[in-house]
Design an enzyme around this catalytic site. Structure first.
Site, PDB file in Angstrom:
ATOM      1  N   MET A 107      -8.450 130.994  86.322  1.00  0.00           N
ATOM      2  CA  MET A 107      -8.266 130.376  87.435  1.00  0.00           C
ATOM      3  C   MET A 107      -9.656 130.630  88.257  1.00  0.00           C
ATOM      4  SD  MET A 107      -5.621 131.251  90.310  1.00  0.00           S
ATOM      5  CE  MET A 107      -6.646 132.694  91.077  1.00  0.00           C
ATOM      6  N   PRO A 108     -10.015 129.280  88.605  1.00  0.00           N
ATOM      7  CA  PRO A 108     -11.237 129.062  89.424  1.00  0.00           C
ATOM      8  C   PRO A 108     -11.078 129.935  90.839  1.00  0.00           C
ATOM      9  CG  PRO A 108     -11.048 126.986  88.925  1.00  0.00           C
ATOM     10  CD  PRO A 108      -9.706 127.897  88.318  1.00  0.00           C
ATOM     11  N   GLY A 132     -10.897 128.050  95.686  1.00  0.00           N
ATOM     12  CA  GLY A 132      -9.816 126.949  95.566  1.00  0.00           C
ATOM     13  C   GLY A 132      -9.656 126.157  96.948  1.00  0.00           C
ATOM     14  N   THR A 139      -4.041 122.244 100.142  1.00  0.00           N
ATOM     15  CA  THR A 139      -3.910 120.904 100.500  1.00  0.00           C
ATOM     16  C   THR A 139      -2.700 120.719 101.562  1.00  0.00           C
ATOM     17  OG1 THR A 139      -2.241 120.760  98.740  1.00  0.00           O
ATOM     18  CG2 THR A 139      -4.140 120.060  98.190  1.00  0.00           C
ATOM     19  N   TYR A 176       4.650 121.236 101.401  1.00  0.00           N
ATOM     20  CA  TYR A 176       3.672 120.151 102.159  1.00  0.00           C
ATOM     21  C   TYR A 176       4.175 118.844 102.343  1.00  0.00           C
ATOM     22  CZ  TYR A 176       1.066 124.574 101.181  1.00  0.00           C
ATOM     23  OH  TYR A 176       0.684 126.080 100.919  1.00  0.00           O
ATOM     24  N   LYS A 232       4.290 125.029  94.189  1.00  0.00           N
ATOM     25  CA  LYS A 232       5.243 125.995  94.788  1.00  0.00           C
ATOM     26  C   LYS A 232       6.647 125.708  94.902  1.00  0.00           C
ATOM     27  CE  LYS A 232       1.630 127.748  97.619  1.00  0.00           C
ATOM     28  NZ  LYS A 232       0.834 126.552  98.006  1.00  0.00           N
ATOM     29  N   HIS A 288       7.485 129.965  96.500  1.00  0.00           N
ATOM     30  CA  HIS A 288       6.871 129.977  97.638  1.00  0.00           C
ATOM     31  C   HIS A 288       6.875 131.132  98.589  1.00  0.00           C
ATOM     32  CE1 HIS A 288       4.818 126.538 100.499  1.00  0.00           C
ATOM     33  NE2 HIS A 288       4.616 127.960 100.964  1.00  0.00           N
ATOM     34  N   SER A 301       4.181 133.848  96.056  1.00  0.00           N
ATOM     35  CA  SER A 301       3.462 133.932  97.238  1.00  0.00           C
ATOM     36  C   SER A 301       4.216 134.402  98.430  1.00  0.00           C
ATOM     37  CB  SER A 301       3.132 132.295  97.584  1.00  0.00           C
ATOM     38  OG  SER A 301       2.766 131.809  98.909  1.00  0.00           O
ATOM     39  N   SER A 361      -9.785 121.499 104.289  1.00  0.00           N
ATOM     40  CA  SER A 361     -10.647 120.940 105.504  1.00  0.00           C
ATOM     41  C   SER A 361     -10.488 119.528 105.009  1.00  0.00           C
ATOM     42  CB  SER A 361     -11.967 121.411 105.551  1.00  0.00           C
ATOM     43  OG  SER A 361     -12.528 120.607 106.573  1.00  0.00           O
ATOM     44  N   ASN A 389     -18.023 125.128 102.477  1.00  0.00           N
ATOM     45  CA  ASN A 389     -16.810 126.251 101.939  1.00  0.00           C
ATOM     46  C   ASN A 389     -17.113 126.541 100.185  1.00  0.00           C
ATOM     47  OD1 ASN A 389     -15.677 126.622 104.258  1.00  0.00           O
ATOM     48  ND2 ASN A 389     -14.164 125.215 104.137  1.00  0.00           N
TER      49      ASN A 389
END
Length: 316
Positions: A24-25, A28, A31, A60, A89, A122, A172, A267, A276
């Site tokens: 995983m980067p 991140g 969104t 979202y 999620k 979530h 989460s 952003s 960022n």
């Protein structure tokens, strides 16, 4: 993990997850936008800036707009699907086992992908099942679902891993106590735990537990969500930023990666998106200063207590 001073690859750091040999980067892009109409363009800007890890959610209500951006960029052939790490999620109203898979499939369809790199529950709170994402009674209280447990929901996520549809799974907005209880009974341990974390809420104890179990902590609101007291105005952070000729945001984000915590920033402003991701390694002294000299402790989002996302309004 050591970093070479002459070649600073901090922004390219990847954390290997505890199952599926997935990486995983650490950097991140979240969104969750106030204005959903900005989603597609912001995701495209983030891809252009170098972001490859995108955090989405059914809640979202803009997975479809994220999917449009991903599809457009993938169709150019400049980025391959394997280079992207896409998280989404399961919302609180879909915790019942029979609802998990349909919710997962719907997210995949909206995002226009055939697998998810990391699927998160979530929040550990189950709400009354149904189409209303925020079920309330006449008094305005959330209607919780007491007929399903977290482990029952988790078992379906484990099946999604078995089938190769979710490459990794996690939770989460969970407390350390609830996480310990889940880890104790899970067949496939959580790979990722996403929680609020920043220099004012470092979550050292949770991080230590996660490191012991090979779980990656993924921080949301790593800059304090612009709330008061403002993390980015902290004298320790601003002092380090001046010394290193970096912005306070870049200092706080570098601190996160260097202590082994992945982060999400959001952003819709291209200059902020580029800022960022432009992080570089902090000197050891700066890491010690942030750990020892910042004593403010504050949680900005109460979701971990109720399952209802929302930053806590405070009088300035």
């Amino acid at each position: 993990m050591t970093y070479e001073a002459f070649h600073d690859g901090l922004r390219d750091t990847g954390f290997v997850l505890n199952h599926g040999a997935v990486e995983m980067p650490a950097v991140g892009f979240g969104t969750l936008f106030r204005d959903l109409a900005t989603t597609t363009q912001a995701v495209k800007e983030a891809l252009a800036a170098g972001f490859r890890h995108f955090d989405c959610a059914e809640r979202y209500r803009n997975e479809a707009q994220v999917g449009v951006a991903l599809k457009e960029v993938l169709e150019t052939g400049k980025i391959r699907r394997e280079e992207l790490f896409i998280t989404t999620k399961l919302w609180n109203t879909n915790h019942r086992p029979e609802r998990v898979e349909p919710a997962f499939d719907a997210s995949c369809q909206r995002l226009q992908v055939d697998y998810i790199d990391c699927y998160l529950i979530h929040t550990p709170f189950a709400f009354q099942p149904g189409d209303d994402q925020d079920p309330r009674d006449e008094q305005g209280n959330v209607i919780y679902d007491n007929d399903v447990t977290l482990i029952e929901t988790w078992r379906v996520l484990e099946r999604l891993v078995d089938e190769g549809r979710a490459r990794s799974i996690g939770v989460s907005d969970i407390t350390l106590e609830a996480l310990k209880a889940l880890v104790a009974v899970a067949r496939i341990k959580p790979a990722v735990v996403q929680v609020e974390s920043h220099p004012y809420l470092p979550e050292w104890e949770l991080l230590e537990f996660c490191k012991e179990h090979g779980i990656i902590v993924l921080a949301f609101a790593p800059l304090g969500h612009g709330m008061q007291p403002n993390v980015l105005e902290d004298p320790v952070i601003t002092g380090i930023a001046r010394r290193l000729q970096k912005t306070p945001a870049q200092v706080a984000l570098a601190w996160s990666v260097q202590r082994g915590v992945a982060f999400l920033t959001t952003s819709a402003t291209p200059s902020h998106i580029r800022e960022n991701i432009d992080i570089s390694t902090l000197p050891f002294r700066a890491m010690v200063e942030i750990k020892q000299d910042i004593t403010t402790r504050i949680r900005f989002n109460s979701v971990v207590e109720t399952g209802v996302p929302g930053f806590i309004a405070r009088k300035k």
